[in-house]
Design an enzyme around this catalytic site. Structure first.
Site, mmCIF file in Angstrom:
data_model
loop_
_atom_site.group_PDB
_atom_site.id
_atom_site.type_symbol
_atom_site.label_atom_id
_atom_site.label_comp_id
_atom_site.label_asym_id
_atom_site.label_seq_id
_atom_site.Cartn_x
_atom_site.Cartn_y
_atom_site.Cartn_z
ATOM 1 N N LYS A 187 0.086 4.279 -0.234
ATOM 2 C CA LYS A 187 -0.538 5.470 0.366
ATOM 3 C C LYS A 187 -0.340 6.668 -0.580
ATOM 4 O O LYS A 187 -0.386 6.486 -1.789
ATOM 5 C CB LYS A 187 0.004 5.693 1.780
ATOM 6 C CG LYS A 187 -0.098 4.406 2.620
ATOM 7 C CD LYS A 187 0.168 4.605 4.074
ATOM 8 C CE LYS A 187 0.014 3.263 4.812
ATOM 9 N NZ LYS A 187 0.157 3.388 6.253
ATOM 10 N N ASN A 247 0.865 -1.181 0.000
ATOM 11 C CA ASN A 247 0.000 0.000 0.000
ATOM 12 C C ASN A 247 0.898 1.226 0.000
ATOM 13 O O ASN A 247 1.512 1.551 1.015
ATOM 14 C CB ASN A 247 -0.897 -0.029 1.250
ATOM 15 C CG ASN A 247 -1.703 1.246 1.413
ATOM 16 O OD1 ASN A 247 -1.769 2.080 0.503
ATOM 17 N ND2 ASN A 247 -2.329 1.406 2.566
ATOM 18 N N HIS A 257 -9.361 1.374 5.603
ATOM 19 C CA HIS A 257 -8.032 1.604 6.173
ATOM 20 C C HIS A 257 -8.158 2.644 7.287
ATOM 21 O O HIS A 257 -8.936 3.590 7.180
ATOM 22 C CB HIS A 257 -7.061 2.087 5.096
ATOM 23 C CG HIS A 257 -5.645 2.071 5.561
ATOM 24 N ND1 HIS A 257 -5.131 3.016 6.420
ATOM 25 C CD2 HIS A 257 -4.642 1.192 5.334
ATOM 26 C CE1 HIS A 257 -3.870 2.720 6.682
ATOM 27 N NE2 HIS A 257 -3.553 1.621 6.037
HETATM 28 P P1 13P Z 1 3.418 0.529 7.542
HETATM 29 O O1 13P Z 1 3.899 -0.762 6.947
HETATM 30 O O2 13P Z 1 4.154 1.733 7.017
HETATM 31 O O3 13P Z 1 3.376 0.466 9.029
HETATM 32 O O4 13P Z 1 1.899 0.736 7.051
HETATM 33 C C1 13P Z 1 0.990 -0.282 7.237
HETATM 34 C C2 13P Z 1 -0.240 0.051 6.513
HETATM 35 O O5 13P Z 1 -0.990 0.931 6.906
HETATM 36 C C3 13P Z 1 -0.560 -0.717 5.298
HETATM 37 O O6 13P Z 1 -1.851 -0.483 4.868
#
Ligand code: 13P
Length: 262
Positions: free
Chosen positions: A19, A17, A104
């Site tokens: 983001k 992900n 999420h």
């Molecule tokens: P991290 O791996 O950066 O902690 O993020 C996890 C996450 O939110 C995946 O959706």
């Protein structure tokens, strides 16, 4: 037409992900690395969740063979309409997505998605033949108060419960306090929560749904999580933004898959 993710249900899943990160150049680099890693590890399903605006770049880079399915990070619950800045499930499907993340914790917190909207977004995803990955998880305060089980079960029940047929979707257990912090639950704590989730999914007629762990997954800790039979894969944030780290995660998942073979 993307391949059916359900066909890969018996493989471990490693999902990245991204983001709100990445440029077109980074997307090409990460997609190429993911494709190479996926082809080297057929026992692992590798899925990418790029920002919406980079979907076309990633879909082009991973090619039409379905070796690396792609997903949207979120979809609106409505099929279309006056929802400025949102994206519909149908638009994601047309862009080549096979998956969509729903609920999420960043979407719950920043975009105000409550359980009812998360359920509706998952339904919208299914209506467009996307496979939702429903994210659940407690905050640090909730865990501290001994409420982790109640919170996680309520989030699962809200999306999977009260249906005449089981929802075809997966779940990602992402403790909010472990996201982007470098902190994780112990392997045993994660396995315990996965057990709670599995029981709820069975009660709701969705026994084949996979349950992923997410929250500060890194090459150094993935092996521990995937050593647990109740952990069907991982959802990775930060470490999915570096080609070498993501490749290492897929390689570690392949080793875990090998160890699971009878
Ligand atoms: P991290 O791996 O950066 O902690 O993020 C996890 C996450 O939110 C995946 O959706």
């Amino acid at each position: 037409m993307p391949p059916s993710p359900a066909a890969a249900a018996d493989r471990l899943l490693v999902a990245g992900n991204w983001k709100m990160n990445g440029t077109r150049a980074l997307a090409r680099e990460l997609a190429a690395a993911a494709l190479a890693a996926a082809r080297a590890s057929p026992s692992v399903e590798v899925v990418l969740f790029p920002p919406t605006v980079l979907l076309d770049e990633v879909v082009r880079a991973v090619g039409p063979d379905g070796d690396v399915p792609v997903g949207g990070q979120q979809c609106h619950w409505a099929p279309e309409g006056a929802h400025t800045a949102s994206v519909s499930a149908a638009q994601l499907a047309e862009a080549g997505c096979a998956y969509v993340l729903t609920g999420h914790s960043e979407v719950r917190r920043e975009l105000g998605y409550d359980d009812a909207r998360v359920r509706a977004a998952a339904d919208a995803g299914r209506a467009s033949r996307l496979r939702p990955i429903v994210c659940v998880g407690e905050t640090e305060a909730e865990r501290g108060a001994g409420a982790a089980r109640a919170i996680v079960e309520a989030q699962v029940d809200a999306v999977f419960g009260s249906r005449s047929a089981g929802l075809e979707a997966d779940v990602a257990y992402e403790p909010v306090w472990a996201i982007g912090t470098g902190r994780t639950p112990t392997v045993e704590q994660a396995a315990e929560v996965h057990g709670w989730i599995r029981a709820r999914l069975e009660a709701h007629g969705a026994p084949r749904s996979r349950i992923l762990y997410g929250g500060s997954v890194a090459p150094g800790n993935i092996g521990g999580f995937l050593s647990q039979p109740g952990v069907d894969g991982v959802l990775v944030g930060g470490a999915s933004l570096r080609a070498d780290a993501f490749t290492a995660l897929v390689t570690a998942a392949r080793a875990a898959a090998d160890r699971r073979r009878p």
